[in-house]
Write a protein that holds these residues in place. Structure first.
Motif, PDB file in Angstrom:
ATOM      1  N   ARG A 140       0.841  -1.194   0.000  1.00 41.86           N
ATOM      2  CA  ARG A 140       0.000   0.000   0.000  1.00 41.86           C
ATOM      3  C   ARG A 140       0.876   1.244   0.000  1.00 41.86           C
ATOM      4  N   ASP A 141       0.452   2.243  -0.751  1.00 41.92           N
ATOM      5  CA  ASP A 141       1.136   3.531  -0.724  1.00 41.92           C
ATOM      6  C   ASP A 141       0.946   4.165   0.648  1.00 41.92           C
ATOM      7  N   HIS A 175     -11.840 -13.010  -7.330  1.00 39.06           N
ATOM      8  CA  HIS A 175     -11.979 -12.305  -6.056  1.00 39.06           C
ATOM      9  C   HIS A 175     -10.647 -11.664  -5.640  1.00 39.06           C
ATOM     10  N   MET A 176      -9.543 -12.384  -5.814  1.00 34.81           N
ATOM     11  CA  MET A 176      -8.228 -11.830  -5.470  1.00 34.81           C
ATOM     12  C   MET A 176      -7.915 -10.591  -6.300  1.00 34.81           C
ATOM     13  N   PHE A 177      -8.130 -10.707  -7.583  1.00 28.05           N
ATOM     14  CA  PHE A 177      -7.839  -9.573  -8.463  1.00 28.05           C
ATOM     15  C   PHE A 177      -8.772  -8.402  -8.150  1.00 28.05           C
ATOM     16  N   GLN A 186      -8.690  -2.204  -3.334  1.00 30.92           N
ATOM     17  CA  GLN A 186      -7.813  -1.650  -2.305  1.00 30.92           C
ATOM     18  C   GLN A 186      -6.654  -0.849  -2.899  1.00 30.92           C
ATOM     19  N   GLN A 187      -6.582  -0.789  -4.233  1.00 27.71           N
ATOM     20  CA  GLN A 187      -5.511  -0.072  -4.936  1.00 27.71           C
ATOM     21  C   GLN A 187      -4.132  -0.531  -4.451  1.00 27.71           C
ATOM     22  N   LEU A 188      -3.955  -1.839  -4.385  1.00 27.03           N
ATOM     23  CA  LEU A 188      -2.687  -2.403  -3.940  1.00 27.03           C
ATOM     24  C   LEU A 188      -1.655  -2.348  -5.062  1.00 27.03           C
ATOM     25  N   ASP A 195      -4.095   1.237 -11.433  1.00 29.94           N
ATOM     26  CA  ASP A 195      -4.234  -0.200 -11.207  1.00 29.94           C
ATOM     27  C   ASP A 195      -3.743  -0.945 -12.435  1.00 29.94           C
ATOM     28  N   PRO A 196      -2.626  -1.693 -12.325  1.00 32.76           N
ATOM     29  CA  PRO A 196      -2.068  -2.370 -13.491  1.00 32.76           C
ATOM     30  C   PRO A 196      -2.941  -3.453 -14.063  1.00 32.76           C
TER      31      PRO A 196
END
Length: 490
Positions: A262-263, A422-424, A430-432, A472-473
């Motif tokens: 997380r940023d 769900h993971m993606f 959450q903008q991980l 988000d990549p």
């Protein structure tokens, strides 16, 4: 842009390579062990023969096969390719072990007409062509899908040993959407018939641009391949390329123990060291390993990652001084024939260039979902017994190598595709600063891993080139079909 790549298996190496092509990238590659390549490993026996201690070959058919060939051309490995074309016995003949004997699966219409199980195969084809499909998005097991489309007899005869050979797992627990998304899509595209759908798909133009090398392979009808110096030649070539790149730092012997994504504090902690900060993380770690690293900071994602199971397999490589009379890729054993032994690969038939002074090389796969042997000796004994019973080779092996592989193959159980979505989804919501690549998610084969590693790192080039502002990549992939697209092409 500083990007940490976790894991030096084939997915991590390809991800690092693709990112290193961008001059704006600073790539840091971490690998827990002292060697790179993951499960891909080649060794040499005392007789001078090459043996594979992991994947034995690469499929060159389909869209993923084409992308593999294009990638090999890009990294200058085409001169060392050992292809197996359609006419080779290893490309067309597969055996099943039934009642202590070898039964060849039908490989031509003429062979089908004289086959002892022709009623099951013909009846299965007729059932598929005349039975309407479900047209539902609900998942089902591979065995259930085959039984519904082709009948119980063919499900037992084909899907059972096939899943054991591919994933060392039971077709009754494996997800058809996770394992064979192309079959699910074919049923939809074929108006309820898998066969019609596959014919329709074969008539469509491939979306991938084929270069000269891939076009030549298609013309010559290559089905699979290896390399002159074995499968490990591929990760070694990638490692050598990365070692020469000024924008790449490589850290072997660096197990990741903690990860924040997380940023503003994206960091990787290796061993007992201090956090090393970066802008983004690409994880090629197995899902269960990543789950432990990320659990203190992302418990929800960690829980989803932990739901992906893995199986253990023992690979027993045997060399015999007696020449093998059977010409085929190998032999698979259904679970109702021999639960413990999955099958036998006829290495000396497929790639004779890798033979040493012993004319016969075999690899026996033992364990999987049916419990791996506790010791190498037990694995060897099970392998030698199977070779004696089905191949008639009763001599003592000239050489034997046993490798016990723990948690080596991901187990795509029912609902796998939904779990990965769900993971993606969590990563996006959450903008991980995290991208997931590797065999745990969308295909466990080497061509799958290569294609997915490229696809999941490509959006990062857009960030680095200031053409991508979504943060988000994975967003671009979702706009193009995202997870659905990947599962369909797996």
């Amino acid at each position: 842009m500083k990007i940490s790549v976790l894991g030096g298996g084939i997915s991590g190496l390809v991800a690092a390579y693709n990112l290193s092509l961008n001059p704006n990238a600073h790539v840091i590659l971490y690998e827990a062990s002292s060697r790179f390549g993951g499960w891909i490993e080649t060794s040499r026996t005392g007789s001078g023969g090459l043996i594979e201690l992991g994947p034995h070959s690469l499929r060159t058919v389909g869209a993923k096969g084409t992308r593999l060939l294009e990638f090999l051309d890009e990294i200058a490995l085409t001169d060392d390719v050992l292809p197996v074309a359609a006419g080779h016995p290893a490309a067309k003949v597969r055996y099943l072990g039934l009642n202590g004997e070898l039964l060849a699966l039908p490989y031509s219409f003429r062979h089908l007409l004289s086959h002892s199980h022709r009623g099951s195969f013909v009846g299965g084809v007729w059932r598929d062509l005349t039975t309407r499909g479900r047209f539902t998005t609900c998942d089902e097991s591979v065995h259930s899908f085959f039984e519904r489309r082709f009948g119980r007899a063919l499900a037992d005869l084909v899907s059972d040993p096939m899943c054991r050979g591919i994933s060392a797992a039971d077709c009754r627990t494996l997800s058809v959407q996770g394992m064979f998304p192309a079959l699910v899509e074919a049923e939809l595209n074929g108006n309820g018939s898998v066969i019609r759908g596959m014919i329709n798909q074969s008539l469509t133009t491939s979306p991938y641009v084929e270069n000269k090398f891939a076009r030549e392979a298609k013309y010559l009808k290559w089905k699979m391949m290896n390399f002159r110096h074995g499968m490990e030649q591929l990760p070694r070539a990638l490692y050598n390329i990365l070692s020469d790149r000024k924008n790449v730092d490589i850290f072997p012997g660096s197990p990741v123990v903690d990860l924040t994504v997380r940023d503003p504090g994206v960091s990787v902690t290796v061993g007992e060291g201090v956090p090393r900060y970066c802008d983004h993380v690409v994880s090629a770690l197995p899902a269960h390993v990543l789950a432990k690293c990320i659990k203190p900071h992302e418990p929800a994602l960690s829980e989803s990652l932990s739901e992906i199971d893995f199986v253990d397999v023992a690979l027993v490589t045997l060399e015999y001084d007696k020449k093998l009379d059977v010409k085929a890729f190998g032999c698979l054993l259904p679970s109702y024939e021999n639960p413990q032994v999955l099958g036998v690969i006829f290495d000396s038939v497929i790639f004779p260039d890798h033979n040493g002074t012993s004319p016969t090389r075999l690899t026996v796969m033992v364990g999987g979902e049916w419990a791996c042997p506790d010791t190498p000796h037990m694995a060897k004994r099970a392998a030698v017994d199977v070779v004696s019973r089905y191949l008639g080779i009763t001599d003592t092996p000239a050489e034997c190598n046993v490798r016990m592989l723990e948690k080596c193959i991901p187990h795509y159980t029912l609902g796998h595709a939904d779990r990965v979505r769900h993971m993606f989804g969590l990563i996006k919501e959450q903008q991980l600063r995290l991208s997931l690549v590797g065999a745990s998610y969308c295909g466990a084969g080497v061509p799958d891993c290569i294609a997915n590693a490229i696809d999941h790192t490509e959006p990062l080039h857009m960030i680095m080139n200031e053409r991508y502002f979504g943060g988000d990549p994975l967003e671009e992939e979702e706009e193009e079909g995202g997870m659905e697209k990947m599962f369909k092409s797996a």
